[in-house]
Design a protein around this motif. Structure first.
Motif, PDB file in Angstrom:
ATOM      1  N   VAL A 108     -54.938  -6.634  58.458  1.00 41.01           N
ATOM      2  CA  VAL A 108     -53.990  -7.762  58.409  1.00 41.01           C
ATOM      3  C   VAL A 108     -53.607  -8.178  57.000  1.00 41.01           C
ATOM      4  N   GLY A 109     -54.192  -7.549  55.984  1.00 41.30           N
ATOM      5  CA  GLY A 109     -53.865  -7.881  54.604  1.00 41.30           C
ATOM      6  C   GLY A 109     -54.810  -8.920  54.028  1.00 41.30           C
ATOM      7  N   PRO A 110     -54.915  -8.978  52.687  1.00 43.49           N
ATOM      8  CA  PRO A 110     -55.877  -9.877  52.052  1.00 43.49           C
ATOM      9  C   PRO A 110     -55.588 -11.356  52.270  1.00 43.49           C
ATOM     10  N   LEU A 111     -54.329 -11.751  52.313  1.00 41.73           N
ATOM     11  CA  LEU A 111     -53.992 -13.161  52.455  1.00 41.73           C
ATOM     12  C   LEU A 111     -54.364 -13.693  53.835  1.00 41.73           C
ATOM     13  N   ILE A 112     -53.849 -13.040  54.876  1.00 42.10           N
ATOM     14  CA  ILE A 112     -54.153 -13.478  56.246  1.00 42.10           C
ATOM     15  C   ILE A 112     -55.631 -13.263  56.550  1.00 42.10           C
ATOM     16  N   GLY A 113     -56.189 -12.162  56.044  1.00 43.02           N
ATOM     17  CA  GLY A 113     -57.602 -11.895  56.268  1.00 43.02           C
ATOM     18  C   GLY A 113     -58.479 -12.988  55.706  1.00 43.02           C
ATOM     19  N   ASN A 114     -58.134 -13.479  54.521  1.00 39.16           N
ATOM     20  CA  ASN A 114     -58.916 -14.546  53.900  1.00 39.16           C
ATOM     21  C   ASN A 114     -58.699 -15.872  54.625  1.00 39.16           C
ATOM     22  N   PHE A 155     -66.837  -4.967  57.835  1.00 41.29           N
ATOM     23  CA  PHE A 155     -65.965  -5.906  58.551  1.00 41.29           C
ATOM     24  C   PHE A 155     -64.932  -6.515  57.606  1.00 41.29           C
ATOM     25  N   HIS A 156     -65.377  -7.002  56.447  1.00 38.34           N
ATOM     26  CA  HIS A 156     -64.442  -7.599  55.488  1.00 38.34           C
ATOM     27  C   HIS A 156     -63.370  -6.591  55.079  1.00 38.34           C
ATOM     28  N   ALA A 157     -63.787  -5.356  54.804  1.00 32.11           N
ATOM     29  CA  ALA A 157     -62.829  -4.327  54.402  1.00 32.11           C
ATOM     30  C   ALA A 157     -61.858  -4.006  55.538  1.00 32.11           C
ATOM     31  N   ASP A 158     -62.371  -3.920  56.747  1.00 36.75           N
ATOM     32  CA  ASP A 158     -61.538  -3.572  57.896  1.00 36.75           C
ATOM     33  C   ASP A 158     -60.497  -4.657  58.172  1.00 36.75           C
ATOM     34  N   THR A 179     -57.769 -16.389  57.752  1.00 33.23           N
ATOM     35  CA  THR A 179     -58.227 -16.400  59.140  1.00 33.23           C
ATOM     36  C   THR A 179     -59.717 -16.160  59.274  1.00 33.23           C
ATOM     37  N   TYR A 180     -60.253 -15.228  58.489  1.00 38.68           N
ATOM     38  CA  TYR A 180     -61.650 -14.825  58.647  1.00 38.68           C
ATOM     39  C   TYR A 180     -62.501 -15.011  57.396  1.00 38.68           C
ATOM     40  N   GLY A 181     -61.881 -15.460  56.302  1.00 41.44           N
ATOM     41  CA  GLY A 181     -62.625 -15.538  55.056  1.00 41.44           C
ATOM     42  C   GLY A 181     -62.953 -14.169  54.493  1.00 41.44           C
ATOM     43  N   ALA A 182     -62.168 -13.159  54.871  1.00 44.17           N
ATOM     44  CA  ALA A 182     -62.413 -11.786  54.423  1.00 44.17           C
ATOM     45  C   ALA A 182     -61.959 -11.614  52.976  1.00 44.17           C
ATOM     46  N   LYS A 183     -62.859 -11.104  52.139  1.00 49.48           N
ATOM     47  CA  LYS A 183     -62.549 -10.924  50.725  1.00 49.48           C
ATOM     48  C   LYS A 183     -63.068  -9.575  50.240  1.00 49.48           C
ATOM     49  N   ARG A 184     -62.309  -8.967  49.360  1.00 49.07           N
ATOM     50  CA  ARG A 184     -62.708  -7.688  48.771  1.00 49.07           C
ATOM     51  C   ARG A 184     -64.044  -7.823  48.048  1.00 49.07           C
ATOM     52  N   GLU A 185     -64.177  -8.877  47.226  1.00 47.86           N
ATOM     53  CA  GLU A 185     -65.395  -9.054  46.446  1.00 47.86           C
ATOM     54  C   GLU A 185     -66.610  -9.236  47.349  1.00 47.86           C
ATOM     55  N   THR A 186     -66.433  -9.960  48.439  1.00 48.70           N
ATOM     56  CA  THR A 186     -67.537 -10.172  49.371  1.00 48.70           C
ATOM     57  C   THR A 186     -67.956  -8.862  50.019  1.00 48.70           C
ATOM     58  N   SER A 187     -66.970  -8.050  50.398  1.00 49.21           N
ATOM     59  CA  SER A 187     -67.269  -6.746  50.989  1.00 49.21           C
ATOM     60  C   SER A 187     -68.124  -5.915  50.049  1.00 49.21           C
ATOM     61  N   LEU A 188     -67.710  -5.822  48.790  1.00 46.78           N
ATOM     62  CA  LEU A 188     -68.431  -4.999  47.827  1.00 46.78           C
ATOM     63  C   LEU A 188     -69.834  -5.557  47.564  1.00 46.78           C
ATOM     64  N   GLN A 189     -69.966  -6.871  47.506  1.00 46.03           N
ATOM     65  CA  GLN A 189     -71.275  -7.495  47.282  1.00 46.03           C
ATOM     66  C   GLN A 189     -72.227  -7.211  48.444  1.00 46.03           C
ATOM     67  N   VAL A 244     -71.704   6.156  54.447  1.00 42.65           N
ATOM     68  CA  VAL A 244     -70.470   6.503  55.162  1.00 42.65           C
ATOM     69  C   VAL A 244     -69.565   5.282  55.295  1.00 42.65           C
ATOM     70  N   GLU A 245     -70.151   4.135  55.638  1.00 44.17           N
ATOM     71  CA  GLU A 245     -69.341   2.925  55.794  1.00 44.17           C
ATOM     72  C   GLU A 245     -68.769   2.462  54.453  1.00 44.17           C
ATOM     73  N   TYR A 246     -69.540   2.628  53.388  1.00 45.62           N
ATOM     74  CA  TYR A 246     -69.060   2.233  52.064  1.00 45.62           C
ATOM     75  C   TYR A 246     -67.888   3.115  51.636  1.00 45.62           C
ATOM     76  N   ALA A 247     -67.995   4.401  51.899  1.00 47.14           N
ATOM     77  CA  ALA A 247     -66.894   5.306  51.573  1.00 47.14           C
ATOM     78  C   ALA A 247     -65.617   4.890  52.296  1.00 47.14           C
ATOM     79  N   ALA A 248     -65.742   4.587  53.585  1.00 47.89           N
ATOM     80  CA  ALA A 248     -64.572   4.163  54.368  1.00 47.89           C
ATOM     81  C   ALA A 248     -64.032   2.839  53.851  1.00 47.89           C
ATOM     82  N   ALA A 249     -64.930   1.917  53.485  1.00 47.35           N
ATOM     83  CA  ALA A 249     -64.498   0.610  52.994  1.00 47.35           C
ATOM     84  C   ALA A 249     -63.730   0.732  51.683  1.00 47.35           C
ATOM     85  N   LEU A 250     -64.213   1.571  50.782  1.00 44.60           N
ATOM     86  CA  LEU A 250     -63.516   1.757  49.504  1.00 44.60           C
ATOM     87  C   LEU A 250     -62.095   2.272  49.719  1.00 44.60           C
TER      88      LEU A 250
END
Length: 257
Positions: free
Chosen positions: A174-180, A166-169, A182-192, A209-215
């Motif tokens: 919407v990009g890292p700025l708006i994602g963070n 979800f964080h990666a998607d 609006t939703y608190g979406a972060k690259r580091e959180t996704s990987l963790q 499979v989901e990790y491959a797509a997220a990367l």
């Protein structure tokens, strides 16, 4: 709705209500569904694991609230991985969303009620436009449902994988700025979250499979080699049931699901 497309190869898995008990811990290592005491619910799950998704859904629905989890899981897996018609797929996912929403209200302590709500909503959102999904507030609902599932059952590996995806998607859409913002979406959180999921279930075809797509969403072509490696790892796994079989088949073609 018409008849569901049959899982092929039909009969490849042949669990019985007795033999499935011996494999239950392995089959449900990623979602922590407890072994049912009720024989009818166990039969519905046996149908699901053997690839009889329509029959599993029908039996689950006939059992009212007690069979909602297996009915929703069968619907989501079928709609995502087997249904060829897009309007029909969205219709099936909508019905699963409605049932899962009611299930979270009637059984709020069940982590899989929340997980399957997120599963249905996320797959439904992929079939509509980003603007529609945002306007309907689906992103927040998915995130809240997955966080609730993890809070209720910290060992729910699939919820960790799904929240990482979800964080990666969100960042991809919407990009890292708006994602963070609006939703608190972060690259580091996704990987963790993916690492937490693999610590719980290191050989999950869904997670790989989901990790491959997220990367690829987070890093682009720089992660192409690693994504390919992950797909190959998933493709080399031996499927435990029909759901695993379908996920592994996607991995063989390098396709997220």
């Amino acid at each position: 709705m018409g008849r569901w497309t049959a899982f092929k190869p039909r009969g490849h898995f042949s669990y019985t209500s007795q033999t499935i008990k011996k494999q239950w811990a392995r089959l449900h290592a990623a979602d922590c569904v407890p072994l049912p005491d009720d024989a009818d619910i166990l039969e519905a799950w046996t149908l699901f694991h053997n690839g009889y998704f329509e029959e599993a859904c029908q039996l689950g629905l006939a059992l009212d609230g007690a069979g909602t989890t297996v009915a929703n899981k069968a619907t989501c897996v079928y709609a995502t991985l087997l249904e060829p018609n897009e309007p029909e797929r969205l219709c099936l996912l909508q019905s699963a969303c409605e049932r899962a929403t009611a299930h979270t209200l009637s059984t709020p302590e069940d982590p899989n009620a929340h997980y399957l709500l997120a599963y249905a909503l996320s797959r439904y959102s992929r079939g509509i436009s980003v603007a529609q999904a945002l306007a309907q507030g689906l992103g927040s609902r998915i995130k809240n449902a997955l966080e609730t599932a993890i809070a209720l059952q910290p060992r729910h590996a699939d919820a960790h994988f799904a929240l990482g995806a979800f964080h990666a998607d969100i960042i991809d859409k919407v990009g890292p700025l708006i994602g963070n913002m609006t939703y608190g979406a972060k690259r580091e959180t996704s990987l963790q979250l993916f690492q937490s999921g693999f610590a719980l279930h290191p050989h999950s075809p869904f997670g790989l499979v989901e990790y491959a797509a997220a990367l690829l969403m987070l890093e682009g072509d720089t992660q192409h080699a690693q994504a390919t490696k992950l797909y190959r790892q998933a493709a080399a796994l031996k499927p435990l049931d029909a759901h695993h079989y379908l996920k592994i088949s996607l991995a063989k073609n390098g396709v997220p699901g």
